[in-house]
Write a protein that holds these residues in place. Structure first.
Motif, PDB file in Angstrom:
ATOM      1  N   TYR A 386     108.066   8.600 -28.667  1.00 56.47           N
ATOM      2  CA  TYR A 386     108.528   9.986 -28.527  1.00 56.47           C
ATOM      3  C   TYR A 386     109.641  10.309 -29.530  1.00 56.47           C
ATOM      4  N   VAL A 387     110.605   9.394 -29.634  1.00 59.72           N
ATOM      5  CA  VAL A 387     111.753   9.642 -30.517  1.00 59.72           C
ATOM      6  C   VAL A 387     111.307   9.714 -31.975  1.00 59.72           C
ATOM      7  N   ASN A 388     110.429   8.827 -32.378  1.00 58.37           N
ATOM      8  CA  ASN A 388     109.946   8.865 -33.767  1.00 58.37           C
ATOM      9  C   ASN A 388     109.221  10.175 -34.064  1.00 58.37           C
ATOM     10  N   GLU A 389     108.458  10.655 -33.074  1.00 58.37           N
ATOM     11  CA  GLU A 389     107.766  11.939 -33.250  1.00 58.37           C
ATOM     12  C   GLU A 389     108.772  13.087 -33.343  1.00 58.37           C
ATOM     13  N   GLN A 390     109.782  13.066 -32.461  1.00 59.15           N
ATOM     14  CA  GLN A 390     110.810  14.106 -32.482  1.00 59.15           C
ATOM     15  C   GLN A 390     111.659  14.034 -33.748  1.00 59.15           C
ATOM     16  N   LEU A 391     111.922  12.832 -34.224  1.00 57.96           N
ATOM     17  CA  LEU A 391     112.666  12.678 -35.484  1.00 57.96           C
ATOM     18  C   LEU A 391     111.926  13.338 -36.636  1.00 57.96           C
ATOM     19  N   LYS A 392     110.617  13.146 -36.660  1.00 55.49           N
ATOM     20  CA  LYS A 392     109.805  13.731 -37.723  1.00 55.49           C
ATOM     21  C   LYS A 392     109.843  15.260 -37.655  1.00 55.49           C
ATOM     22  N   ILE A 393     109.709  15.806 -36.435  1.00 53.54           N
ATOM     23  CA  ILE A 393     109.719  17.264 -36.242  1.00 53.54           C
ATOM     24  C   ILE A 393     111.092  17.841 -36.590  1.00 53.54           C
ATOM     25  N   THR A 394     112.149  17.184 -36.100  1.00 50.15           N
ATOM     26  CA  THR A 394     113.503  17.690 -36.323  1.00 50.15           C
ATOM     27  C   THR A 394     113.887  17.615 -37.793  1.00 50.15           C
ATOM     28  N   GLN A 395     113.515  16.517 -38.460  1.00 49.15           N
ATOM     29  CA  GLN A 395     113.797  16.410 -39.889  1.00 49.15           C
ATOM     30  C   GLN A 395     113.073  17.498 -40.674  1.00 49.15           C
ATOM     31  N   ALA A 396     111.849  17.819 -40.252  1.00 53.00           N
ATOM     32  CA  ALA A 396     111.108  18.903 -40.901  1.00 53.00           C
ATOM     33  C   ALA A 396     111.815  20.236 -40.697  1.00 53.00           C
ATOM     34  N   ASP A 397     112.384  20.454 -39.499  1.00 54.59           N
ATOM     35  CA  ASP A 397     113.128  21.685 -39.240  1.00 54.59           C
ATOM     36  C   ASP A 397     114.395  21.752 -40.092  1.00 54.59           C
ATOM     37  N   VAL A 398     115.098  20.624 -40.216  1.00 56.53           N
ATOM     38  CA  VAL A 398     116.297  20.576 -41.062  1.00 56.53           C
ATOM     39  C   VAL A 398     115.927  20.902 -42.509  1.00 56.53           C
ATOM     40  N   ASP A 399     114.847  20.310 -42.997  1.00 54.26           N
ATOM     41  CA  ASP A 399     114.395  20.586 -44.373  1.00 54.26           C
ATOM     42  C   ASP A 399     114.006  22.055 -44.537  1.00 54.26           C
ATOM     43  N   TYR A 400     113.354  22.602 -43.508  1.00 49.57           N
ATOM     44  CA  TYR A 400     112.903  23.995 -43.562  1.00 49.57           C
ATOM     45  C   TYR A 400     114.082  24.956 -43.648  1.00 49.57           C
ATOM     46  N   PHE A 401     115.065  24.772 -42.767  1.00 54.22           N
ATOM     47  CA  PHE A 401     116.212  25.689 -42.773  1.00 54.22           C
ATOM     48  C   PHE A 401     117.126  25.447 -43.975  1.00 54.22           C
ATOM     49  N   SER A 402     117.183  24.212 -44.454  1.00 52.34           N
ATOM     50  CA  SER A 402     117.925  23.956 -45.701  1.00 52.34           C
ATOM     51  C   SER A 402     117.269  24.696 -46.852  1.00 52.34           C
ATOM     52  N   ASN A 403     115.931  24.739 -46.833  1.00 52.32           N
ATOM     53  CA  ASN A 403     115.190  25.456 -47.867  1.00 52.32           C
ATOM     54  C   ASN A 403     115.472  26.959 -47.788  1.00 52.32           C
ATOM     55  N   ILE A 404     115.483  27.526 -46.567  1.00 49.29           N
ATOM     56  CA  ILE A 404     115.764  28.953 -46.409  1.00 49.29           C
ATOM     57  C   ILE A 404     117.197  29.268 -46.852  1.00 49.29           C
ATOM     58  N   MET A 405     118.147  28.397 -46.502  1.00 46.31           N
ATOM     59  CA  MET A 405     119.529  28.625 -46.918  1.00 46.31           C
ATOM     60  C   MET A 405     119.631  28.622 -48.443  1.00 46.31           C
ATOM     61  N   ALA A 406     118.919  27.717 -49.090  1.00 42.65           N
ATOM     62  CA  ALA A 406     118.920  27.686 -50.555  1.00 42.65           C
ATOM     63  C   ALA A 406     118.300  28.964 -51.116  1.00 42.65           C
ATOM     64  N   GLN A 407     117.244  29.473 -50.457  1.00 42.82           N
ATOM     65  CA  GLN A 407     116.617  30.714 -50.914  1.00 42.82           C
ATOM     66  C   GLN A 407     117.572  31.900 -50.777  1.00 42.82           C
ATOM     67  N   ILE A 408     118.346  31.932 -49.687  1.00 48.42           N
ATOM     68  CA  ILE A 408     119.324  33.015 -49.515  1.00 48.42           C
ATOM     69  C   ILE A 408     120.396  32.933 -50.591  1.00 48.42           C
ATOM     70  N   GLU A 409     120.838  31.719 -50.915  1.00 43.85           N
ATOM     71  CA  GLU A 409     121.867  31.538 -51.941  1.00 43.85           C
ATOM     72  C   GLU A 409     121.379  32.012 -53.303  1.00 43.85           C
ATOM     73  N   LEU A 410     120.069  31.894 -53.557  1.00 46.18           N
ATOM     74  CA  LEU A 410     119.512  32.284 -54.854  1.00 46.18           C
ATOM     75  C   LEU A 410     118.904  33.680 -54.835  1.00 46.18           C
ATOM     76  N   ALA A 411     118.881  34.316 -53.669  1.00 47.78           N
ATOM     77  CA  ALA A 411     118.138  35.567 -53.510  1.00 47.78           C
ATOM     78  C   ALA A 411     118.873  36.755 -54.113  1.00 47.78           C
ATOM     79  N   ALA A 412     118.082  37.739 -54.526  1.00 46.26           N
ATOM     80  CA  ALA A 412     118.601  39.079 -54.797  1.00 46.26           C
ATOM     81  C   ALA A 412     118.523  39.847 -53.477  1.00 46.26           C
TER      82      ALA A 412
END
Length: 568
Positions: A386-412
């Motif tokens: 269970y934990v390994n599955e949740q780690l994978k999902i949570t890490q994907a969420d962290v990567d996703y929101f880090s990506n959105i934050m980077a897009q906001i920083e570069l956005a017009a």
């Protein structure tokens, strides 16, 4: 340099030369504190930016394109009512203060001529744009309403009497120096102290201007002549961008003494466009995207905290075998364990019968203590999956929101619409537009990617957010087109619309991919490229996420000049 009174003096002259006798053709308010008046003069259209931004307040002709809101503000409607088609008679400055008056003449609803003033007060957080009836000095409207609870000296509300800002008891430097200038220079041989003294004697001297004046006055020559020559530079400006040894930029009306490098611009307005383009854009994104930034930061914080907890839980599961061993040892030596013991040391047959200390609950029987260890072992064993599955999902969420934050920083600012839509579709942000909910909604269209042209004429598209990236890479691009993305960091999807682009075009597209990514300020950024047909989006993947194989990699250093040259 700040936009001080002396720079305002030079800007007013430039605006007068270009705009006097021009007619107002368009009025827009693209941002909360900024108005753009398009004035037709001398067969040219001049977009005049009047900004009451607390950090970047200014007045200038701007060539930076703006995206106007779908519904005009009340202030915009008032300006259109009174100034649409009005003639700009002249632009004046209040002494050497940062207050500029645009004098208009127009016709009212009865066809009678009326005189109007559009005043911009450039005063940091107190900056404002105010429309005043010249005949009565009554305020028709202001971009920022200021009531008596905010300012006891004056009201800035429709219908109130316009009162000028409090005047400083200082001399106007454009009227010439004071009689005691030479004595002041002798009294303050230190340049820094002299600069501060000059700021307290003369109106409209910013820190940089006062420092430059002090440095010049300490040179050999007659003080009056040096003073007069310095301020004559504002009447015939040579717009200059200064880059300090620490790589900080500033703007001046003409070259100041400096240890850094200097670049010239054609006009003061072009100089400000160059200086403010990125700074003001970032500020607008921070303002307009404040809700998005807060949501994304909260999601990032939540998921990073969850990630740490899961990692601790996973570390604890590594002790699962210890629970099993203790349970088996207890079961084997139950006859040596007494009820009520809190711990016992027994031979560990898995470790050459070395004694192993086992904690016990004095409320449980020896057998119940053994079963408790077996249960803990089974729980830890089950938790690993269970934990390994949740780690994978949570890490994907962290990567996703880090990506959105980077897009906001570069956005017009215009790119924020798609990011907001994406967060709403993902359920992270509520849509508070109740009118849209009440009506049958049409599916909101994703904005188009930015378009660029390579040196050899090949078309290149750049997605600026996840929805654009998905649309571009998975629906718009041909299977034979070439897809590019920075390696292992958030960034834009880039498409070369050619199945066999030249090496030069690939490098130019890689420049775009690196520039519109988290690696914008880095050097030697790796960029993967692969034909679009090798892209695949896993089922249930977040917007903007794709996987690919068979990629090749090039290394580039982002260069804003290259990006500007390729932009359509």
């Amino acid at each position: 340099m700040s936009f001080d009174g002396s720079f305002t003096h030079a800007m007013v002259q430039e605006l007068n030369q270009s705009l006097a006798t021009g007619r107002v053709s368009k009025i827009n308010q693209p941002y909360a504190n900024e108005v753009v008046l398009t004035i037709r003069a001398n067969s040219h259209n001049y977009p005049i930016l009047l900004s009451a931004n607390p950090t970047y307040a200014r007045i200038q002709v701007t060539q930076i394109p703006y995206v106007n809101p779908p519904v005009p503000t009340n202030f915009t409607m008032i300006l259109r009512k009174y100034l649409q088609g009005a003639i700009l008679k002249e632009v004046t400055q209040s002494a050497n203060d940062r207050v500029v008056h645009l004098h208009f003449t127009s016709r009212n609803e009865l066809g009678d001529q009326q005189e109007l003033l559009l005043i911009i007060e450039i005063m940091a957080r107190h900056s404002n744009v105010i429309l005043v009836d010249s005949a009565t000095d009554k305020i028709l409207d202001a971009i920022k309403h200021v009531g008596s609870d905010q300012n006891r000296y004056r009201l800035l509300l429709p219908g109130a009497q316009y009162i000028t800002p409090p005047k400083q008891d200082l001399d106007d430097p454009f009227q010439g120096p004071r009689d005691d200038l030479a004595q002041t220079i002798r009294d303050f041989p230190n340049e820094e102290v002299l600069a501060t003294t000059l700021q307290h004697q003369y109106q409209g001297l910013g820190k940089d201007t006062a420092a430059a004046l002090a440095a010049i006055l300490h040179k050999s020559g007659t003080a009056t002549d040096l003073f007069t020559k310095f301020f004559a530079g504002f009447n015939q400006p040579t717009p200059t961008l200064e880059i300090s040894p620490k790589n900080k930029t500033s703007f001046t009306a003409f070259p100041y003494p400096t240890e850094g490098t200097q670049e010239s611009a054609e006009t003061l307005s072009a100089l400000l466009d160059h200086y403010y383009q990125d700074k003001a854009e970032r500020d607008r994104v921070q303002q307009q995207g404040s809700v998005l930034i807060r949501v994304v930061r909260n999601e990032l914080k939540k998921n990073r905290t969850k990630l740490k907890k899961l990692q601790r839980t996973l570390a604890e599961t590594e002790n699962a075998d210890d629970y099993r061993i203790k349970g088996e040892v207890l079961t084997t030596y139950l006859h040596q364990v007494n009820r009520g013991d809190t711990e016992v040391s027994l031979p560990n047959f898995y470790d050459n019968n070395a004694l192993i200390k086992i904690a016990l609950s004095n409320q449980l029987s020896p057998n119940q203590n053994a079963q408790k260890y077996f249960k803990r072992y089974q729980k830890a064993k089950n938790a690993v999956i269970y934990v390994n599955e949740q780690l994978k999902i949570t890490q994907a969420d962290v990567d996703y929101f880090s990506n959105i934050m980077a897009q906001i920083e570069l956005a017009a600012p215009k790119d924020l619409v798609d990011i907001r839509l994406e967060l709403q579709q993902g359920g992270y942000l509520r849509d508070h537009d109740h009118q849209k909910k009440a009506k049958k909604q049409k599916r909101q269209k994703v904005s188009k990617p930015d378009q660029f042209t390579a040196t050899d004429g090949t078309k290149i598209s750049v997605g600026k957010n996840n929805l654009q990236n998905d649309q571009l890479s998975l629906h718009t691009a041909k299977r034979t087109d070439i897809w590019l993305h920075v390696k292992d960091m958030p960034g834009s999807h880039v498409i070369i619309h050619d199945e066999n682009p030249s090496e030069a075009t690939i490098l130019e597209a890689a420049q775009l991919a690196a520039y519109f990514s988290k690696g914008r300020e880095s050097s030697n950024v790796p960029v993967d490229y692969v034909p679009v047909k090798r892209l695949r989006k896993p089922n249930g993947a977040k917007p903007g996420f794709v996987i690919f194989t068979g990629q090749r990699t090039v290394y580039v250093t982002p260069d804003s000049d290259v990006v500007e040259r390729l932009q359509n």
